[in-house]
Scaffold this active site. Sequence first.
Site, mmCIF file in Angstrom:
data_model
loop_
_atom_site.group_PDB
_atom_site.id
_atom_site.type_symbol
_atom_site.label_atom_id
_atom_site.label_comp_id
_atom_site.label_asym_id
_atom_site.label_seq_id
_atom_site.Cartn_x
_atom_site.Cartn_y
_atom_site.Cartn_z
ATOM 1 N N SER A 1 10.389 -26.489 23.690
ATOM 2 C CA SER A 1 11.472 -25.841 22.958
ATOM 3 C C SER A 1 11.901 -26.598 21.701
ATOM 4 O O SER A 1 13.092 -26.624 21.368
ATOM 5 C CB SER A 1 12.659 -25.571 23.888
ATOM 6 O OG SER A 1 12.267 -24.713 24.949
ATOM 7 N N GLY B 1 9.114 -23.324 26.795
ATOM 8 C CA GLY B 1 9.341 -21.887 26.672
ATOM 9 C C GLY B 1 10.655 -21.413 27.280
ATOM 10 O O GLY B 1 10.866 -20.225 27.474
ATOM 11 N N LYS C 1 -1.119 -21.002 22.090
ATOM 12 C CA LYS C 1 -1.290 -20.404 23.429
ATOM 13 C C LYS C 1 -2.035 -19.070 23.308
ATOM 14 O O LYS C 1 -2.884 -18.924 22.433
ATOM 15 C CB LYS C 1 0.063 -20.298 24.137
ATOM 16 C CG LYS C 1 0.792 -21.652 24.174
ATOM 17 C CD LYS C 1 1.975 -21.685 25.090
ATOM 18 C CE LYS C 1 2.634 -23.061 25.033
ATOM 19 N NZ LYS C 1 3.755 -23.220 25.950
ATOM 20 N N GLU D 1 0.418 -25.710 31.613
ATOM 21 C CA GLU D 1 0.007 -24.351 32.024
ATOM 22 C C GLU D 1 -1.392 -24.380 32.633
ATOM 23 O O GLU D 1 -1.683 -23.616 33.558
ATOM 24 C CB GLU D 1 0.106 -23.404 30.813
ATOM 25 C CG GLU D 1 1.568 -23.094 30.508
ATOM 26 C CD GLU D 1 1.897 -22.850 29.047
ATOM 27 O OE1 GLU D 1 0.998 -22.567 28.248
ATOM 28 O OE2 GLU D 1 3.103 -22.976 28.700
ATOM 29 N N HIS E 1 -2.654 -29.528 29.568
ATOM 30 C CA HIS E 1 -1.379 -28.827 29.348
ATOM 31 C C HIS E 1 -0.830 -28.364 30.702
ATOM 32 O O HIS E 1 -1.599 -27.980 31.593
ATOM 33 C CB HIS E 1 -1.586 -27.629 28.413
ATOM 34 C CG HIS E 1 -0.281 -27.058 27.958
ATOM 35 N ND1 HIS E 1 0.450 -26.206 28.754
ATOM 36 C CD2 HIS E 1 0.449 -27.255 26.841
ATOM 37 C CE1 HIS E 1 1.585 -25.899 28.106
ATOM 38 N NE2 HIS E 1 1.597 -26.522 26.955
ATOM 39 N N GLU F 1 5.571 -33.416 27.808
ATOM 40 C CA GLU F 1 6.119 -32.062 27.837
ATOM 41 C C GLU F 1 6.748 -31.806 29.204
ATOM 42 O O GLU F 1 6.031 -31.442 30.159
ATOM 43 C CB GLU F 1 5.013 -31.028 27.591
ATOM 44 C CG GLU F 1 4.337 -31.160 26.247
ATOM 45 C CD GLU F 1 3.734 -29.836 25.785
ATOM 46 O OE1 GLU F 1 4.016 -29.461 24.638
ATOM 47 O OE2 GLU F 1 3.031 -29.175 26.548
ATOM 48 N N ASN G 1 0.694 -25.304 19.192
ATOM 49 C CA ASN G 1 -0.128 -24.766 20.285
ATOM 50 C C ASN G 1 0.186 -23.280 20.365
ATOM 51 O O ASN G 1 1.246 -22.892 20.853
ATOM 52 C CB ASN G 1 0.228 -25.488 21.595
ATOM 53 C CG ASN G 1 -0.453 -24.859 22.802
ATOM 54 O OD1 ASN G 1 -1.315 -23.990 22.653
ATOM 55 N ND2 ASN G 1 -0.062 -25.294 23.982
HETATM 56 P P1 13P Z 1 7.504 -24.183 23.591
HETATM 57 O O1 13P Z 1 7.642 -24.889 22.259
HETATM 58 O O2 13P Z 1 7.296 -22.713 23.464
HETATM 59 O O3 13P Z 1 8.578 -24.584 24.550
HETATM 60 O O4 13P Z 1 6.110 -24.731 24.231
HETATM 61 C C1 13P Z 1 5.862 -26.086 24.255
HETATM 62 C C2 13P Z 1 4.448 -26.276 24.646
HETATM 63 O O5 13P Z 1 4.055 -25.976 25.763
HETATM 64 C C3 13P Z 1 3.530 -26.809 23.633
HETATM 65 O O6 13P Z 1 2.296 -27.160 24.201
#
Ligand code: 13P
Length: 250
Positions: free
Chosen positions: A212, A173, A11, A97, A95, A167, A9
């Site tokens: 992560s 992150g 982003k 976010e 997601h 997640e 992903n």
């Molecule tokens: P990270 O791998 O940067 O922690 O993000 C995970 C994520 O949100 C994948 O959709």
Amino acid sequence: MRQILVAGNWKLNGSLDSIKTLVSGITAGEGDAGNTRIAVCPPFVYIPLVAELLAGSKVAWGSQDISDQDTGAFTGEVAGAMLGEFGCTYAIVGHSERRSLYAEDDDFTARKFAAARRTGLTPILCVGESLGEREQGVTEQVVARQLDAVIALEGIGAIGECVLAYEPVWAIGTGKTASPQQAQDVHAFIRGKLAGLDQAVADKVQILYGGSVKGANAAELFAMPDIDGGLIGGASLDAGEFLAICKAGG
Ligand code: 13P
């Protein structure tokens, strides 16, 4: 035996140049990833470019979001049929976010899930608790509520035709990965909940872990019985690191 899926992903990251470099790095090493299924989810505008660059490769691609609508006066939206025209296989929905920064609730997420299915895309449905929710001990209730909204709209059978991604928001992150056992516990809860409704769906559905994941911790996560791959943020922006994760599933 469920196949391992590793999906990147990206982003809100990338440029024409950096994406060309990233995709050529991934395709150069994809042959070493064994049986792992690989996918990438670029920002919308780069999907046509990625589709062109990945022609002839086994790497699939998808979107990070999708409109709940199919056509009409919905400024700024991108419909599933449009994504299908550019060869998308997957659409990430729900997601954290989107849920937290753009106030997308469980019902709206369920409608996006439905839109992906009716336009021939495989939804990657994200669920997961915040740090506060984990500390209050309500992780299972939160994840169950997020799943139930989709099951109520689309039925349990639809879950067997999608990909789930657990997640935990506190692990995204932050560099704080859930331990393999912490992740496995929630994955097992999800699979057990689904088994109560339909055993075949529970046995079939791929449940990815996201938060992560890196080359260094992927193998121990993917070795857990209910973890069927990863949804990768930061580490998917580096071809070497992403391929190391893919190899860990191979
Ligand atoms: P990270 O791998 O940067 O922690 O993000 C995970 C994520 O949100 C994948 O959709």
